[in-house]
Motif scaffolding. Structure first.
Motif, PDB file in Angstrom:
ATOM      1  N   LEU A 270       1.326  -1.830  -0.158  1.00 11.49           N
ATOM      2  CA  LEU A 270       1.686  -1.612   1.247  1.00 11.49           C
ATOM      3  C   LEU A 270       1.342  -0.184   1.641  1.00 11.49           C
ATOM      4  N   PHE A 271       1.678   0.744   0.735  1.00  6.85           N
ATOM      5  CA  PHE A 271       1.380   2.162   0.913  1.00  6.85           C
ATOM      6  C   PHE A 271       1.686   2.862  -0.393  1.00  6.85           C
ATOM      7  N   LEU A 272       1.339   4.120  -0.494  1.00  4.13           N
ATOM      8  CA  LEU A 272       1.720   4.959  -1.624  1.00  4.13           C
ATOM      9  C   LEU A 272       2.900   5.820  -1.201  1.00  4.13           C
ATOM     10  N   TRP A 273       3.857   5.954  -2.087  1.00  4.26           N
ATOM     11  CA  TRP A 273       5.087   6.652  -1.725  1.00  4.26           C
ATOM     12  C   TRP A 273       4.798   8.107  -1.326  1.00  4.26           C
TER      13      TRP A 273
ATOM     14  N   PHE B 282      -4.499  -1.695   4.652  1.00  2.70           N
ATOM     15  CA  PHE B 282      -3.399  -2.031   5.552  1.00  2.70           C
ATOM     16  C   PHE B 282      -3.664  -3.300   6.352  1.00  2.70           C
ATOM     17  N   ALA B 283      -4.247  -4.324   5.719  1.00  5.17           N
ATOM     18  CA  ALA B 283      -4.375  -5.630   6.364  1.00  5.17           C
ATOM     19  C   ALA B 283      -2.979  -6.146   6.689  1.00  5.17           C
ATOM     20  N   ASP B 284      -2.856  -6.861   7.789  1.00 11.86           N
ATOM     21  CA  ASP B 284      -1.554  -7.292   8.301  1.00 11.86           C
ATOM     22  C   ASP B 284      -1.339  -8.774   7.997  1.00 11.86           C
ATOM     23  N   TRP B 285      -0.480  -9.062   7.005  1.00 11.17           N
ATOM     24  CA  TRP B 285      -0.240 -10.430   6.540  1.00 11.17           C
ATOM     25  C   TRP B 285       1.021 -11.027   7.147  1.00 11.17           C
ATOM     26  N   PHE B 286       0.944 -12.268   7.595  1.00  7.68           N
ATOM     27  CA  PHE B 286       2.085 -13.072   8.037  1.00  7.68           C
ATOM     28  C   PHE B 286       3.079 -12.288   8.909  1.00  7.68           C
ATOM     29  N   PRO B 287       2.624 -11.646   9.972  1.00  5.43           N
ATOM     30  CA  PRO B 287       3.579 -10.927  10.833  1.00  5.43           C
ATOM     31  C   PRO B 287       4.603 -11.899  11.431  1.00  5.43           C
TER      32      PRO B 287
ATOM     33  N   SER C   1       0.371   9.677   5.910  1.00  5.86           N
ATOM     34  CA  SER C   1      -0.876   9.576   6.667  1.00  5.86           C
ATOM     35  C   SER C   1      -1.805   8.497   6.122  1.00  5.86           C
ATOM     36  N   GLY C   2      -1.535   8.028   4.913  1.00  7.51           N
ATOM     37  CA  GLY C   2      -2.418   7.067   4.271  1.00  7.51           C
ATOM     38  C   GLY C   2      -3.644   7.686   3.628  1.00  7.51           C
ATOM     39  N   GLU C   3      -3.730   9.016   3.645  1.00  2.00           N
ATOM     40  CA  GLU C   3      -4.921   9.680   3.125  1.00  2.00           C
ATOM     41  C   GLU C   3      -5.049   9.511   1.611  1.00  2.00           C
ATOM     42  N   ARG C   4      -3.927   9.605   0.895  1.00  2.00           N
ATOM     43  CA  ARG C   4      -4.010   9.448  -0.556  1.00  2.00           C
ATOM     44  C   ARG C   4      -4.414   8.014  -0.917  1.00  2.00           C
TER      45      ARG C   4
END
Length: 675
Positions: free
Chosen positions: A493-496, A87-92, A500-503
């Protein structure tokens, strides 16, 4: 535990850029521009790569500026606020749109009325869409999606083959900020529903069928079956390929009329792009789903724009004037490289027919007819043509072909040589390794360095790839698991459904915090090239020595009597270990004692005694995923007894009848051992 690596056969150079190629390639021009822009000294690829992984923010800023990525807020936005993975934050604060950056080429007077998409049929007939026509069709479909209630963040799901309508659908959804996903219609309706239903799509884009090997593959009933299983669905856009004048018909609920795709694009609409945050979802790709629910991998607009320009324009040196061809199944992430090449300004070829309709070398006829400059394919296809004995040059003009990208599995050295001998001596043949996870590459080709037989040229720019041992220490000249130690904007970005981001963490960050473990065994050489040995969880273990399955496949490549093969390493109760080799004999060949002896002798001579299997078993085929990858890990679990016979999903397998044969054998073997 010790690690084994078969010594490299040699350091034969198979391709080297000419002085003109080196000077004029896009990567070299990018390096010279970056030197001026940032005051760096970047004389060659290795220093350029070093800069890209040590000055991460500066490098990705350079990509954005050099390609003049369309958007807003880039000048004011920091490149990378938090570089911790995941979850690095790019070009906010920056906003852009993937489709706008693709279709900018339609506003270029030099390109506007030239082909963007060339659709070729099995009989060789082909039609083209110019950049202007592509832009118009995307605008028309985008307006229809808006009229159907689709907005930013809503999902649009497609079940289509590799045809222009699929590309148009992706760009139309992206242009309004909707999220796209696609499945191939050769998957069962159940398999498609398992992937699509969890996304709750508002609109389905599907069709009446396609032609394959001269046969009409009807899909109206298939589309209706999918519609019935999607309670979130509000409309279906219907592509009429087999029967273009037949009404689109009603949706499966009988209450709503489908909307015909050809009617949509026949009505002009203004061009309008919804600029979204850099990290807004663009598309969702799925893992194979062979042993569980398919994993929905979400990529963003910004990450795909920047990484695609880096991978396609810089590493593959593709742009205006080039023609890119890959006959990819739409369920495979390689299909997405079509739109990534459009982003770079190259024209693309779409083909949904049989790769063998006129012979096993049919793709080379398309390359000849359409003056393709870059061809991407699976290593297995090149090996198949090699073994066929066909001459891909006969009666064809392959002079336009500049590069071949081989992916999907390691490329055997014999096939590597064959490409240069039988296809084109000076073609830039690169074996690349990436993944659905980033919809791009980790390791692979570059236009500034020579290619050595059997080796990947190196890491891609921005990719800090290392081989790690069990303690997380970096290895040189030894086999280790591939680790990526710096973030990439193309990482998911994430998994659908993974709130929680655990997967996500358990999929890629299990070894240690902040290090992406990709699950491949690799070797990094002293010279900075790489060897990929295969998946870590498919690795063989003989007397405590790890062996990559690809070492066995490569050694057996020259035995013409073998059509295909698969090796497994099975841990047994009581500490035993069983390593069977399953062999599919070539047409007319017989797996007798003489052939078994040749197989064992070849493995001893070309690998080692440890590579000789405990048993050689004839099989009716080798089960593969819908993206044609061997099912080594699921089969290993079946034979080990760690999974029951129903744990491998038949609908995720390209040839489920072969999987059934292996299931039966595993069950019989376990029963025999129990008795």
């Amino acid at each position: 535990m010790s690690m084994a690596l078969t010594a490299p056969e040699n350091l034969t150079v198979t391709w080297r850029p000419t002085e003109d190629q080196l000077h004029n390639c896009r990567m070299n021009r990018f390096a010279r521009w970056s030197e001026q822009r940032f005051g760096r000294d970047l004389p060659d690829f290795r220093t350029l790569w070093g800069w890209s992984v040590t000055q991460t923010g500066e490098f990705w800023q350079a990509v954005q500026e050099y390609f003049d990525v369309l958007g807003e807020g880039f000048a004011d936005a920091p490149v990378l606020v938090d570089d911790a993975m995941p979850f690095a934050d790019w070009f906010p604060g920056a906003r852009l749109n993937f489709a706008e950056n693709v279709l900018r080429h339609a506003t270029d007077p030099a390109l506007r009325h030239t082909p963007a998409i060339i659709q070729v049929n099995e009989d060789g007939e082909h039609d083209s869409l110019t950049w202007a026509e592509l832009e118009a069709h995307v605008a028309s479909m985008a307006r229809t999606l808006r009229e159907l209630g689709v907005g930013p963040g809503d999902r649009v799901a497609a079940v289509l083959p590799n045809i222009p309508e699929a590309v148009i659908g992706l760009l139309a959804a992206a242009s309004i900020g909707a999220v796209w996903t696609i499945n191939s219609p050769d998957m069962s309706a159940e398999a498609s529903v398992r992937r699509i239903r969890q996304l709750e799509p508002k609109v389905l884009v599907a069709g009446d069928g396609y032609l394959f090997n001269g046969r009409a593959m009807e899909r109206r009933s298939h589309t209706a079956e999918i519609e019935r299983e999607l309670p979130s669905l509000e409309a279906t856009i219907f592509v009429r390929t087999l029967e273009p004048t037949r009404p689109a018909g009603m949706m499966a609920d009988g209450d709503r009329q489908r909307v015909a795709f050809d009617d949509i694009v026949a009505t002009p609409a203004p061009v309008d792009y919804e600029r979204v945050p850099f990290n807004a979802p663009l598309w969702i790709l799925f893992s194979s789903g062979t042993t569980g629910e398919p994993k929905g991998i979400v990529h963003g607009h910004g990450g795909m724009v920047l990484d695609s320009l880096k991978g396609i324009a810089l590493h593959q040196d593709m742009g205006p004037g080039d023609v890119y061809y890959v006959a990819a199944n739409t369920s495979w992430m390689v299909w997405n490289t079509l739109v990534q090449n459009l982003l770079a300004g190259a024209a693309i070829v779409t083909y949904d027919g049989s790769p063998k309709v006129t012979g096993k070398d049919h793709h080379f006829q398309i390359i000849s007819d359409l003056k393709v400059t870059m061809f991407a394919t699976g290593a297995a296809y090149l090996s198949m043509v090699e073994k066929s004995g066909l001459d891909p040059r006969r009666g064809r003009d392959l002079s336009s072909l500049r590069s071949i990208l081989s992916t999907g599995s390691p490329l055997p050295p014999s096939t590597w040589r064959w490409v240069h001998e039988a296809v084109k001596q000076d073609v830039h043949l690169g074996s690349d390794s990436g993944g659905t996870d980033i919809c791009g590459g980790f390791l692979g080709s570059n236009p500034m360095e020579p290619v050595h037989l059997g080796y990947l040229q190196g890491p891609l720019l921005g990719v800090a790839a290392e081989a790690h041992d069990d303690d997380g220490e970096s290895l040189i000249g030894q086999v280790g698991e591939m680790a990526v130690t710096r973030p990439l904007p193309s990482m998911p970005l994430f998994l659908w459904g993974d709130g929680s981001g655990e997967r996500y963490r358990s999929s890629y960050f299990t070894a240690r915090p902040g290090v992406w473990m990709h699950g491949d065994w690799i070797t990094v050489t002293e010279g900075g090239s790489y060897v990929v040995h295969g998946r870590a969880d498919a690795t063989l273990n003989r007397q405590g020595v790890r062996i990559g399955p690809s070492d066995i496949y490569d050694a057996l490549q020259d035995i013409a009597e073998i059509e295909d093969c698969l090796v497994l390493g099975i841990e047994q109760e009581g500490g035993g270990y069983w390593m069977p080799l399953f062999v599919v004999p070539a047409e007319g060949a017989v797996l007798d004692d003489a052939l078994r002896d040749r197989i064992c002798g070849t493995l001893r001579a070309r690998a080692s005694a440890r590579h000789v299997p405990d048993e050689i078993i004839e099989a009716p085929g080798i089960p593969v995923t819908n993206t044609m990858k061997r099912l080594e890990v699921p089969l290993k679990r079946l034979f080990s007894g760690h999974a029951d016979s129903k744990s491998v999903n038949r609908d995720s397998v390209h040839n489920p009848e072969v999987l059934d044969w292996f299931r039966d054998l595993a069950t019989t073997r376990r029963c025999t051992q129990a008795a």
